[in-house]
Scaffold this motif. Structure first.
Motif, PDB file in Angstrom:
ATOM      1  N   ARG A   6       0.809  -1.210   0.000  1.00 22.15           N
ATOM      2  CA  ARG A   6       0.000   0.000   0.000  1.00 22.15           C
ATOM      3  C   ARG A   6       0.851   1.273   0.000  1.00 22.15           C
ATOM      4  N   TYR A   7       1.878   1.313   0.832  1.00 20.78           N
ATOM      5  CA  TYR A   7       2.693   2.537   0.910  1.00 20.78           C
ATOM      6  C   TYR A   7       3.429   2.773  -0.405  1.00 20.78           C
ATOM      7  N   GLN A   8       3.805   1.697  -1.109  1.00 19.40           N
ATOM      8  CA  GLN A   8       4.454   1.844  -2.403  1.00 19.40           C
ATOM      9  C   GLN A   8       3.461   2.394  -3.433  1.00 19.40           C
ATOM     10  N   TYR A   9       2.253   1.830  -3.425  1.00 16.06           N
ATOM     11  CA  TYR A   9       1.210   2.306  -4.336  1.00 16.06           C
ATOM     12  C   TYR A   9       0.950   3.795  -4.128  1.00 16.06           C
ATOM     13  N   GLU A  10       0.787   4.204  -2.861  1.00 15.00           N
ATOM     14  CA  GLU A  10       0.481   5.606  -2.562  1.00 15.00           C
ATOM     15  C   GLU A  10       1.617   6.519  -3.006  1.00 15.00           C
ATOM     16  N   ARG A  11       2.861   6.095  -2.776  1.00 14.50           N
ATOM     17  CA  ARG A  11       4.013   6.917  -3.149  1.00 14.50           C
ATOM     18  C   ARG A  11       4.055   7.153  -4.658  1.00 14.50           C
ATOM     19  N   TYR A  12       3.919   6.059  -5.438  1.00  9.61           N
ATOM     20  CA  TYR A  12       4.015   6.208  -6.887  1.00  9.61           C
ATOM     21  C   TYR A  12       2.803   6.952  -7.456  1.00  9.61           C
ATOM     22  N   ALA A  13       1.620   6.718  -6.875  1.00  9.53           N
ATOM     23  CA  ALA A  13       0.419   7.409  -7.354  1.00  9.53           C
ATOM     24  C   ALA A  13       0.534   8.915  -7.133  1.00  9.53           C
ATOM     25  N   VAL A  14       1.026   9.315  -5.959  1.00  9.83           N
ATOM     26  CA  VAL A  14       1.191  10.744  -5.661  1.00  9.83           C
ATOM     27  C   VAL A  14       2.214  11.364  -6.604  1.00  9.83           C
ATOM     28  N   LEU A  15       3.325  10.677  -6.844  1.00  5.29           N
ATOM     29  CA  LEU A  15       4.347  11.198  -7.743  1.00  5.29           C
ATOM     30  C   LEU A  15       3.794  11.381  -9.155  1.00  5.29           C
ATOM     31  N   CYS A  16       3.005  10.417  -9.626  1.00  5.96           N
ATOM     32  CA  CYS A  16       2.425  10.522 -10.968  1.00  5.96           C
ATOM     33  C   CYS A  16       1.475  11.710 -11.072  1.00  5.96           C
ATOM     34  N   LYS A 144      22.490   0.824  -6.978  1.00  9.20           N
ATOM     35  CA  LYS A 144      21.097   1.258  -6.920  1.00  9.20           C
ATOM     36  C   LYS A 144      20.238   0.386  -7.833  1.00  9.20           C
ATOM     37  N   ARG A 145      18.940   0.287  -7.459  1.00 10.05           N
ATOM     38  CA  ARG A 145      17.986  -0.429  -8.314  1.00 10.05           C
ATOM     39  C   ARG A 145      16.892   0.532  -8.740  1.00 10.05           C
ATOM     40  N   ILE A 146      16.326   0.287  -9.911  1.00 15.61           N
ATOM     41  CA  ILE A 146      15.483   1.271 -10.573  1.00 15.61           C
ATOM     42  C   ILE A 146      14.005   0.861 -10.516  1.00 15.61           C
ATOM     43  N   THR A 147      13.168   1.802 -10.122  1.00 16.87           N
ATOM     44  CA  THR A 147      11.713   1.658 -10.232  1.00 16.87           C
ATOM     45  C   THR A 147      11.223   2.654 -11.266  1.00 16.87           C
ATOM     46  N   LEU A 148      10.434   2.187 -12.214  1.00 18.49           N
ATOM     47  CA  LEU A 148       9.893   3.060 -13.251  1.00 18.49           C
ATOM     48  C   LEU A 148       8.388   3.145 -13.089  1.00 18.49           C
ATOM     49  N   THR A 149       7.847   4.349 -13.180  1.00 17.74           N
ATOM     50  CA  THR A 149       6.413   4.540 -13.001  1.00 17.74           C
ATOM     51  C   THR A 149       5.920   5.653 -13.914  1.00 17.74           C
ATOM     52  N   GLY A 150       4.621   5.651 -14.191  1.00 19.35           N
ATOM     53  CA  GLY A 150       4.052   6.681 -15.045  1.00 19.35           C
ATOM     54  C   GLY A 150       2.566   6.458 -15.234  1.00 19.35           C
ATOM     55  N   HIS A 151       1.882   7.510 -15.646  1.00 18.18           N
ATOM     56  CA  HIS A 151       0.438   7.473 -15.880  1.00 18.18           C
ATOM     57  C   HIS A 151       0.159   7.569 -17.372  1.00 18.18           C
TER      58      HIS A 151
END
Length: 273
Positions: A6-16, A144-151
């Motif tokens: 959940r905390y990961q979902y919220e973080r990426y959603a807010v950033l998007c 480092k490891r990479i997380t990619l996100t976008g809307h």
């Protein structure tokens, strides 16, 4: 199968969500100017942002969604384009992807690379992807490891960029999280995609963009879908089942609003009454 917490979902959603305004207040999100890089196209429009913290292993690459009429038109350019990136043995290419989204990732950025040897060579204009890879390479080498996100179309670019990174830097991609993402994969690309177990596609109710392009059997979504509907999360719900569920609930909605759980759900409104 990895899970999206959940905390990961919220973080990426807010950033998007925060990626769309022209001003991006990275400092209020805990990132310093030295650890934030905006990747802009030739017109100076921000396409992606790279965010990291020195004491964290995760680097976030945040893609912004459709921004202009040109971007909207590219959504309809569905003809096949050979996917960029090559397997180590060069035995086969990745397959074909949506031309429009690959075009967005391969468009020119404002960054320019120069010859590190100092020889008389002309500076080379980088593509959006090459600009991102140039900034990420030393971070990946540092562990480092990479997380990619976008809307929306940003999610489609995140998928394409993740595959290219994983091909060049194996095990460098931590996860891919997209929101309202259209499909970008032809069938062969789907089969060669390396990150199915680390890709999460979040869909909300009857978001029509997540059904695009509407050509069953030709385009296929990669990764794992998380469908948010009726206060639940459905794992890997088939598109036809999603459509059936939403349409059937629309038909019975006058009755369903009579149930007590609907009244209980809205209890928090009384704190503001």
């Amino acid at each position: 199968m990895k899970k999206l917490k959940r905390y990961q979902y919220e973080r990426y959603a807010v950033l998007c969500k925060l990626a769309y305004p022209k001003e991006f207040d990275y400092a209020s999100l805990g990132f310093s100017a030295q650890h934030h890089h905006a990747v802009t196209d030739a017109r100076g429009i921000v396409v992606a942002r790279i965010l990291c913290r020195p004491n964290k292993k995760e680097v976030i690459v945040l893609f912004r969604g459709t921004q202009s009429l040109r971007d909207w038109l590219l959504n309809f350019c569905i003809f096949p384009s050979k996917a960029k990136g090559q397997f180590a043995d060069k035995s086969a290419h990745n397959g074909f992807v949506h031309f429009g989204y690959q075009f967005l990732l391969n468009q020119r950025s404002q960054s320019v690379s120069t010859d590190p040897t100092g020889k008389n060579t002309k500076p080379k204009n980088l593509s959006i992807y090459e600009d991102i890879e140039t900034k990420l390479a030393p971070l990946i080498e540092a562990g480092k490891r990479i997380t990619l996100t976008g809307h929306s179309s940003g999610g489609a670019m995140a998928v394409l960029a993740a595959q290219r990174l994983e091909l060049k830097f194996p095990k460098s991609v931590r996860r891919v999280v997209t929101f309202g993402q259209p499909s970008t994969s032809y069938l062969r690309y789907y089969k060669h995609y390396l990150l199915h177990h680390r890709t999460f596609r979040v869909c909300c109710d009857l978001d029509i963009v997540t059904f695009l392009p509407p050509i069953p059997g030709l385009f296929k979504h990669v990764g794992r879908s998380l469908w948010l509907h009726n206060e639940r999360v459905y794992d890997n719900a088939k598109p036809i089942w999603r459509l059936y569920r939403v349409l059937s609930q629309w038909l019975i909605s006058p009755i369903s609003y009579h149930y007590m759980h609907k009244y209980i759900r809205n209890k928090d409104f009384f704190d503001k009454h």
